[in-house]
Design a protein around this motif. Structure first.
Motif, PDB file in Angstrom:
ATOM      1  N   ALA A   7       0.768  -0.928   0.113  1.00  0.00           N
ATOM      2  CA  ALA A   7      -0.055  -0.036  -0.241  1.00  0.00           C
ATOM      3  C   ALA A   7       0.300   1.250  -0.302  1.00  0.00           C
ATOM      4  CB  ALA A   7      -0.555   0.197   1.190  1.00  0.00           C
ATOM      5  N   GLY A   8       1.867   1.640   0.705  1.00  0.00           N
ATOM      6  CA  GLY A   8       2.726   2.360   0.646  1.00  0.00           C
ATOM      7  C   GLY A   8       4.121   2.585  -0.497  1.00  0.00           C
ATOM      8  N   ILE A   9       3.621   1.674  -1.472  1.00  0.00           N
ATOM      9  CA  ILE A   9       4.223   1.450  -2.981  1.00  0.00           C
ATOM     10  C   ILE A   9       3.003   2.104  -3.617  1.00  0.00           C
ATOM     11  CG2 ILE A   9       4.901   0.735  -4.617  1.00  0.00           C
ATOM     12  CD1 ILE A   9       6.703  -1.546  -2.845  1.00  0.00           C
ATOM     13  N   ALA A  10       2.068   2.004  -3.256  1.00  0.00           N
ATOM     14  CA  ALA A  10       0.953   1.992  -4.048  1.00  0.00           C
ATOM     15  C   ALA A  10       0.582   3.504  -4.151  1.00  0.00           C
ATOM     16  CB  ALA A  10       0.164   1.288  -3.767  1.00  0.00           C
ATOM     17  N   ALA A  11       0.695   4.568  -2.816  1.00  0.00           N
ATOM     18  CA  ALA A  11       0.438   5.520  -2.215  1.00  0.00           C
ATOM     19  C   ALA A  11       1.730   6.940  -3.092  1.00  0.00           C
ATOM     20  CB  ALA A  11       0.210   5.613  -1.101  1.00  0.00           C
ATOM     21  N   ALA A  12       2.882   5.386  -3.155  1.00  0.00           N
ATOM     22  CA  ALA A  12       4.287   6.905  -3.439  1.00  0.00           C
ATOM     23  C   ALA A  12       4.569   5.562  -4.456  1.00  0.00           C
ATOM     24  CB  ALA A  12       5.254   6.516  -2.133  1.00  0.00           C
ATOM     25  N   PRO A  13       4.429   5.950  -6.224  1.00  0.00           N
ATOM     26  CA  PRO A  13       4.867   4.888  -6.863  1.00  0.00           C
ATOM     27  C   PRO A  13       6.457   5.384  -7.059  1.00  0.00           C
ATOM     28  CG  PRO A  13       3.389   5.954  -7.589  1.00  0.00           C
ATOM     29  CD  PRO A  13       2.938   6.247  -6.409  1.00  0.00           C
ATOM     30  N   ALA A  14       6.377   6.821  -6.991  1.00  0.00           N
ATOM     31  CA  ALA A  14       7.987   7.157  -7.491  1.00  0.00           C
ATOM     32  C   ALA A  14       8.778   7.184  -5.613  1.00  0.00           C
ATOM     33  CB  ALA A  14       7.753   9.128  -7.669  1.00  0.00           C
ATOM     34  N   SER A  15       8.976   6.411  -5.106  1.00  0.00           N
ATOM     35  CA  SER A  15       9.535   6.770  -3.653  1.00  0.00           C
ATOM     36  C   SER A  15      10.654   5.883  -3.426  1.00  0.00           C
ATOM     37  CB  SER A  15       8.189   6.327  -2.666  1.00  0.00           C
ATOM     38  OG  SER A  15       9.201   6.225  -1.208  1.00  0.00           O
ATOM     39  N   ALA A  16      11.949   5.343  -3.775  1.00  0.00           N
ATOM     40  CA  ALA A  16      12.888   4.060  -3.743  1.00  0.00           C
ATOM     41  C   ALA A  16      11.953   3.714  -2.388  1.00  0.00           C
ATOM     42  CB  ALA A  16      14.254   4.902  -3.897  1.00  0.00           C
ATOM     43  N   GLN A  17      12.514   4.857  -1.646  1.00  0.00           N
ATOM     44  CA  GLN A  17      12.251   4.099   0.292  1.00  0.00           C
ATOM     45  C   GLN A  17      11.478   3.068   0.646  1.00  0.00           C
ATOM     46  OE1 GLN A  17      14.646   4.676   2.597  1.00  0.00           O
ATOM     47  NE2 GLN A  17      15.636   5.761   0.598  1.00  0.00           N
ATOM     48  N   ALA A  18       9.872   3.635  -0.427  1.00  0.00           N
ATOM     49  CA  ALA A  18       8.598   2.514  -0.550  1.00  0.00           C
ATOM     50  C   ALA A  18       9.019   1.337  -0.780  1.00  0.00           C
ATOM     51  CB  ALA A  18       7.947   3.665  -0.873  1.00  0.00           C
ATOM     52  N   LYS A  19       9.934   1.493  -1.613  1.00  0.00           N
ATOM     53  CA  LYS A  19      10.334  -0.374  -2.278  1.00  0.00           C
ATOM     54  C   LYS A  19      11.235  -0.454  -1.615  1.00  0.00           C
ATOM     55  CE  LYS A  19       8.878   1.712  -7.105  1.00  0.00           C
ATOM     56  NZ  LYS A  19       8.731   2.224  -8.720  1.00  0.00           N
ATOM     57  N   LEU A  20      12.059   0.310  -0.509  1.00  0.00           N
ATOM     58  CA  LEU A  20      13.456  -0.899  -0.585  1.00  0.00           C
ATOM     59  C   LEU A  20      13.291  -1.328   1.414  1.00  0.00           C
ATOM     60  CD1 LEU A  20      16.015   2.058  -0.588  1.00  0.00           C
ATOM     61  CD2 LEU A  20      16.512  -0.238  -1.518  1.00  0.00           C
ATOM     62  N   ALA A  21      11.771  -0.541   2.007  1.00  0.00           N
ATOM     63  CA  ALA A  21      11.390  -0.807   2.411  1.00  0.00           C
ATOM     64  C   ALA A  21      11.347  -2.841   2.098  1.00  0.00           C
ATOM     65  CB  ALA A  21      10.001  -0.315   3.154  1.00  0.00           C
ATOM     66  N   LEU A  22       9.617  -2.331   1.724  1.00  0.00           N
ATOM     67  CA  LEU A  22       9.612  -3.516   0.755  1.00  0.00           C
ATOM     68  C   LEU A  22      10.855  -4.525   0.469  1.00  0.00           C
ATOM     69  CD1 LEU A  22       6.421  -5.583  -0.204  1.00  0.00           C
ATOM     70  CD2 LEU A  22       7.019  -5.327  -2.329  1.00  0.00           C
ATOM     71  N   GLY A  23      11.795  -4.590  -0.088  1.00  0.00           N
ATOM     72  CA  GLY A  23      12.916  -5.227  -0.363  1.00  0.00           C
ATOM     73  C   GLY A  23      13.170  -5.523   0.677  1.00  0.00           C
ATOM     74  N   HIS A  24      13.649  -4.951   1.888  1.00  0.00           N
ATOM     75  CA  HIS A  24      13.885  -5.188   3.182  1.00  0.00           C
ATOM     76  C   HIS A  24      13.144  -6.951   4.077  1.00  0.00           C
ATOM     77  CE1 HIS A  24      17.375  -2.216   2.242  1.00  0.00           C
ATOM     78  NE2 HIS A  24      15.570  -1.567   3.540  1.00  0.00           N
ATOM     79  N   PHE A  25      11.816  -6.385   4.015  1.00  0.00           N
ATOM     80  CA  PHE A  25      11.225  -6.901   4.219  1.00  0.00           C
ATOM     81  C   PHE A  25      11.286  -8.747   3.804  1.00  0.00           C
ATOM     82  CE2 PHE A  25       7.083  -9.229   4.133  1.00  0.00           C
ATOM     83  CZ  PHE A  25       6.010  -9.616   4.903  1.00  0.00           C
ATOM     84  N   TYR A  26      10.698  -8.516   3.144  1.00  0.00           N
ATOM     85  CA  TYR A  26      10.919  -9.702   1.447  1.00  0.00           C
ATOM     86  C   TYR A  26      12.471 -10.363   2.526  1.00  0.00           C
ATOM     87  CZ  TYR A  26       7.808  -9.197  -1.588  1.00  0.00           C
ATOM     88  OH  TYR A  26       6.460  -8.887  -2.769  1.00  0.00           O
ATOM     89  N   LYS A  27      13.819  -9.376   2.141  1.00  0.00           N
ATOM     90  CA  LYS A  27      14.804 -10.101   2.603  1.00  0.00           C
ATOM     91  C   LYS A  27      14.784 -10.809   3.926  1.00  0.00           C
ATOM     92  CE  LYS A  27      19.460  -9.483   2.947  1.00  0.00           C
ATOM     93  NZ  LYS A  27      20.601  -7.687   3.104  1.00  0.00           N
ATOM     94  N   ARG A  28      14.264 -10.279   4.300  1.00  0.00           N
ATOM     95  CA  ARG A  28      14.296 -10.684   6.597  1.00  0.00           C
ATOM     96  C   ARG A  28      13.080 -11.884   6.757  1.00  0.00           C
ATOM     97  NH1 ARG A  28      13.473  -5.374   7.790  1.00  0.00           N
ATOM     98  NH2 ARG A  28      11.093  -5.505   7.309  1.00  0.00           N
ATOM     99  N   THR A  29      11.883 -11.894   5.956  1.00  0.00           N
ATOM    100  CA  THR A  29      11.474 -12.601   5.333  1.00  0.00           C
ATOM    101  C   THR A  29      11.007 -14.277   4.864  1.00  0.00           C
ATOM    102  OG1 THR A  29       9.322 -10.925   6.712  1.00  0.00           O
ATOM    103  CG2 THR A  29       8.658 -13.388   6.019  1.00  0.00           C
ATOM    104  N   TRP A  30      11.798 -13.713   3.177  1.00  0.00           N
ATOM    105  CA  TRP A  30      12.179 -14.648   2.632  1.00  0.00           C
ATOM    106  C   TRP A  30      13.244 -15.370   1.401  1.00  0.00           C
ATOM    107  CZ3 TRP A  30       6.815 -12.156   1.588  1.00  0.00           C
ATOM    108  CH2 TRP A  30       6.013 -12.337   1.951  1.00  0.00           C
ATOM    109  N   GLY A  31      14.250 -14.252   2.414  1.00  0.00           N
ATOM    110  CA  GLY A  31      15.569 -14.727   1.874  1.00  0.00           C
ATOM    111  C   GLY A  31      15.568 -13.292   0.541  1.00  0.00           C
ATOM    112  N   ALA A  32      17.037 -13.269   0.068  1.00  0.00           N
ATOM    113  CA  ALA A  32      17.524 -12.273  -1.017  1.00  0.00           C
ATOM    114  C   ALA A  32      17.121 -12.280  -2.414  1.00  0.00           C
ATOM    115  CB  ALA A  32      19.012 -12.795  -0.912  1.00  0.00           C
ATOM    116  N   ALA A  33      16.055 -13.721  -2.215  1.00  0.00           N
ATOM    117  CA  ALA A  33      16.166 -13.580  -3.858  1.00  0.00           C
ATOM    118  C   ALA A  33      14.957 -12.672  -4.562  1.00  0.00           C
ATOM    119  CB  ALA A  33      16.227 -15.229  -3.739  1.00  0.00           C
ATOM    120  N   LYS A  34      14.470 -12.745  -3.114  1.00  0.00           N
ATOM    121  CA  LYS A  34      12.878 -12.293  -3.657  1.00  0.00           C
ATOM    122  C   LYS A  34      12.742 -10.492  -3.390  1.00  0.00           C
ATOM    123  CE  LYS A  34       8.148 -12.884  -2.847  1.00  0.00           C
ATOM    124  NZ  LYS A  34       7.237 -12.971  -3.866  1.00  0.00           N
ATOM    125  N   ALA A  35      13.990 -10.462  -2.339  1.00  0.00           N
ATOM    126  CA  ALA A  35      14.210  -9.252  -1.994  1.00  0.00           C
ATOM    127  C   ALA A  35      15.551  -8.114  -3.096  1.00  0.00           C
ATOM    128  CB  ALA A  35      15.202  -8.766  -1.319  1.00  0.00           C
TER     129      ALA A  35
END
Length: 244
Positions: A19-47
């Motif tokens: 939802a954060g990315i949808a609200a701010a699609p031009a925000s690299a930080q929002a995508k980084l936050a999702l990437g960090h979540f993917y990395k912590r939860t499912w590993g580096a490949a998904k991030a």
């Protein structure tokens, strides 16, 4: 997203990050936050895919370069990671994050002498960047340059006299040099400038206990526990102090 993730509510966390990315699609930080979540939860490949998207969004983002490089390291892609760390400081030469990451990469590669200028550059760019001071002091310690490590902590305290982390770093380095009384004074100063700093209270309790001042140690541990009731460390060391 961070709150849900900390609670282990993975599905809700994912929804919040998206939802954060949808609200701010031009925000690299929002995508980084999702990437960090993917990395912590499912590993580096998904991030990695999301980190690439963050770089497309902001090609000058040092944070995105560093995040992607770290993910490559997790996958054992050392050459790819190294190229990104070097590219980060070229793209964002005024980023303390980029210089600190490059220094860390040198250390991990066993090139500690080469890491020193990178950490120094990060400190020059941001005199309040705690991680750069910590890593530089640790690098000097690993090279058996104790005086240089102590000098780093003096610089940290002078530049950040109202921050507990600077005194904690100084106390840790002094303790490693077995300068116990000076270390005690540094930890006491950390708690004076930030009474609500849990790590400061724990460090102070530990050194009081080392010096045989059990009453003061217990008081410091109790303070830490009151500040952070969920802290396992605070309760464990407090129990040890009661048993002493």
């Amino acid at each position: 997203g961070q709150t849900y993730a900390a609670q282990g509510r993975t599905s809700k966390a994912l929804t919040a990050y998206q939802a954060g990315i949808a609200a701010a699609p031009a925000s690299a930080q929002a995508k980084l936050a999702l990437g960090h979540f993917y990395k912590r939860t499912w590993g580096a490949a998904k991030a990695i895919e999301v980190y690439h998207e963050a770089l497309v969004t902001d090609p000058l983002s040092a944070d995105a370069y560093v995040a992607l490089a770290r993910a490559y390291q997790v996958q054992g892609r050392g050459d790819d990671a190294w190229a990104l760390y070097q590219e980060a400081v070229q793209i964002s030469p005024r980023s303390p994050v980029a210089w600190t990451a490059l220094g860390r990469a040198y250390v991990q590669n066993g090139e500690r002498e080469e890491a020193i200028p990178a950490f120094q550059k990060a400190i020059q760019l941001d005199p309040g960047y705690a991680e750069a001071y910590r890593l530089l002091a640790q690098t000097y310690q690993a090279l058996d340059k104790k005086n240089d490590a102590l000098a780093v902590t003096d610089l940290a305290v002078r530049a950040n006299p109202a921050r507990a982390w600077s005194y904690l770093l100084q106390g840790d380095v002094l303790m490693a040099a077995w300068q116990v009384e000076d270390s005690l004074h540094a930890y006491e100063r950390a708690v004076q400038v930030e009474p609500g700093n849990v790590q400061g209270q724990l460090a102070l309790g530990w050194i009081y206990q080392l010096l045989g001042e059990e009453g003061k140690a217990l008081a410091a541990y109790q303070n830490a526990s009151a500040l952070e009731p969920a802290s396992v460390s605070a309760h464990v060391v407090m129990g040890d102090a009661y048993m002493a």
